[in-house]
Write a protein that holds these residues in place. Sequence first.
Motif, PDB file in Angstrom:
ATOM      1  N   ARG A  12      22.629  14.826  17.671  1.00 22.90           N
ATOM      2  CA  ARG A  12      21.621  14.979  16.624  1.00 22.90           C
ATOM      3  C   ARG A  12      20.268  14.578  17.176  1.00 22.90           C
ATOM      4  NH1 ARG A  12      23.870  15.698  11.571  1.00 22.90           N
ATOM      5  NH2 ARG A  12      26.115  15.538  11.607  1.00 22.90           N
ATOM      6  N   ASP A  80      14.263  19.393  10.353  1.00 23.53           N
ATOM      7  CA  ASP A  80      15.690  19.070  10.333  1.00 23.53           C
ATOM      8  C   ASP A  80      15.882  18.038  11.429  1.00 23.53           C
ATOM      9  OD1 ASP A  80      18.435  18.855  10.647  1.00 23.53           O
ATOM     10  OD2 ASP A  80      18.783  21.018  10.828  1.00 23.53           O
ATOM     11  N   ASP A  82      18.562  16.355  12.013  1.00 26.99           N
ATOM     12  CA  ASP A  82      19.956  16.273  12.441  1.00 26.99           C
ATOM     13  C   ASP A  82      20.406  17.482  13.252  1.00 26.99           C
ATOM     14  OD1 ASP A  82      20.762  13.725  11.334  1.00 26.99           O
ATOM     15  OD2 ASP A  82      20.411  14.653   9.387  1.00 26.99           O
ATOM     16  N   VAL A  83      19.473  18.345  13.609  1.00 23.21           N
ATOM     17  CA  VAL A  83      19.802  19.513  14.413  1.00 23.21           C
ATOM     18  C   VAL A  83      20.348  19.042  15.771  1.00 23.21           C
ATOM     19  CG1 VAL A  83      17.482  19.754  15.380  1.00 23.21           C
ATOM     20  CG2 VAL A  83      18.909  21.763  15.150  1.00 23.21           C
ATOM     21  N   PRO A  88      13.738  17.230  16.646  1.00 22.65           N
ATOM     22  CA  PRO A  88      13.954  17.895  15.358  1.00 22.65           C
ATOM     23  C   PRO A  88      13.392  19.313  15.349  1.00 22.65           C
ATOM     24  CG  PRO A  88      13.122  15.667  15.027  1.00 22.65           C
ATOM     25  CD  PRO A  88      13.017  15.956  16.500  1.00 22.65           C
ATOM     26  N   PRO A 131      17.552  25.373   4.933  1.00 19.50           N
ATOM     27  CA  PRO A 131      18.678  24.838   5.678  1.00 19.50           C
ATOM     28  C   PRO A 131      19.746  25.885   5.987  1.00 19.50           C
ATOM     29  CG  PRO A 131      18.093  23.359   3.894  1.00 19.50           C
ATOM     30  CD  PRO A 131      17.281  24.613   3.708  1.00 19.50           C
ATOM     31  N   PRO A 133      22.570  24.636   8.493  1.00 18.36           N
ATOM     32  CA  PRO A 133      23.159  23.849   9.575  1.00 18.36           C
ATOM     33  C   PRO A 133      24.458  24.457  10.091  1.00 18.36           C
ATOM     34  CG  PRO A 133      23.550  22.782   7.469  1.00 18.36           C
ATOM     35  CD  PRO A 133      22.649  23.958   7.204  1.00 18.36           C
ATOM     36  N   HIS A 137      29.198  20.546  11.112  1.00 13.35           N
ATOM     37  CA  HIS A 137      28.405  19.563  11.854  1.00 13.35           C
ATOM     38  C   HIS A 137      28.125  18.312  11.029  1.00 13.35           C
ATOM     39  CE1 HIS A 137      24.686  18.147  14.102  1.00 13.35           C
ATOM     40  NE2 HIS A 137      25.623  18.186  15.029  1.00 13.35           N
ATOM     41  N   HIS A 140      22.962  17.426   7.103  1.00 16.18           N
ATOM     42  CA  HIS A 140      21.676  17.491   7.795  1.00 16.18           C
ATOM     43  C   HIS A 140      20.600  17.022   6.826  1.00 16.18           C
ATOM     44  CE1 HIS A 140      22.206  20.169  11.535  1.00 16.18           C
ATOM     45  NE2 HIS A 140      23.384  19.656  11.216  1.00 16.18           N
ATOM     46  N   ARG A 141      19.664  16.230   7.341  1.00 10.47           N
ATOM     47  CA  ARG A 141      18.532  15.753   6.542  1.00 10.47           C
ATOM     48  C   ARG A 141      17.309  16.611   6.861  1.00 10.47           C
ATOM     49  NH1 ARG A 141      18.655  10.001   8.896  1.00 10.47           N
ATOM     50  NH2 ARG A 141      19.491  11.280  10.580  1.00 10.47           N
ATOM     51  N   TYR A 142      16.723  17.163   5.803  1.00  7.34           N
ATOM     52  CA  TYR A 142      15.517  17.981   5.914  1.00  7.34           C
ATOM     53  C   TYR A 142      14.376  17.147   5.343  1.00  7.34           C
ATOM     54  CZ  TYR A 142      18.818  21.480   7.162  1.00  7.34           C
ATOM     55  OH  TYR A 142      19.816  22.148   7.821  1.00  7.34           O
ATOM     56  N   LYS A 189      24.814  20.207   3.603  1.00 11.25           N
ATOM     57  CA  LYS A 189      25.999  20.176   4.481  1.00 11.25           C
ATOM     58  C   LYS A 189      26.807  21.446   4.233  1.00 11.25           C
ATOM     59  CE  LYS A 189      30.262  17.574   5.088  1.00 11.25           C
ATOM     60  NZ  LYS A 189      31.057  16.424   4.638  1.00 11.25           N
TER      61      LYS A 189
END
Length: 190
Positions: A12, A80, A82-83, A88, A131, A133, A137, A140-142, A189
């Motif tokens: 991440r 993003d 958490d990509v 990010p 989003p 994702p 995975h 994910h936080r945007y 998610k």
Amino acid sequence: MTLLGRLLKNRRAGETHAAWNLPALRGTEQLTLTSRDFGDGEAMPLKHCAKTIGGEDVSPHLAWAALPPGTAQLLLVVEDIDVPMAKPAVHCLALLDPATGHLEPGALAARHPGPGVRILRSTIGRGYHGPAPVKGHGPHRYVFQLFALATPLDSAPSTAHVERARPRALLATVTGPVLGRGRLTGVYKR
């Protein structure tokens, strides 16, 4: 859980390289950034997600409280964090007229942005990209980040080509003081 999601599970980008943590984008005041579509840390509705996963790719409603005196321009960065990459992914980058006060849903569209919105280049292209994702995975936080700038980003000689600049290169050109900043995090998610 898909094989790719499982293989990338622990990879991440994180917050280290997020716009929020860049030295030039630190601010002393905190702005309150909200959305009527989701709360901070809550799941983003599917309509704000990419069309490739069944969403509508419509940017969410965003609103902010009173801006600090002297705000000449607002910079909005959606990332993003958490990509599964080293940094990010910038899902949207825009300059906003401080007089706008809020953004209605869809105001970050590349072809027809809302009043007072100037869309810039992001990691993915121009305009808002919702989003999408990697399946499996995890969440994910945007992060929607709003910066109140004392000097318009597009007025300095070094930013003459803001339309063509890559997001990280453009963010590195911020030199004027950040008068305030706020953030709102949506989660998605698959």
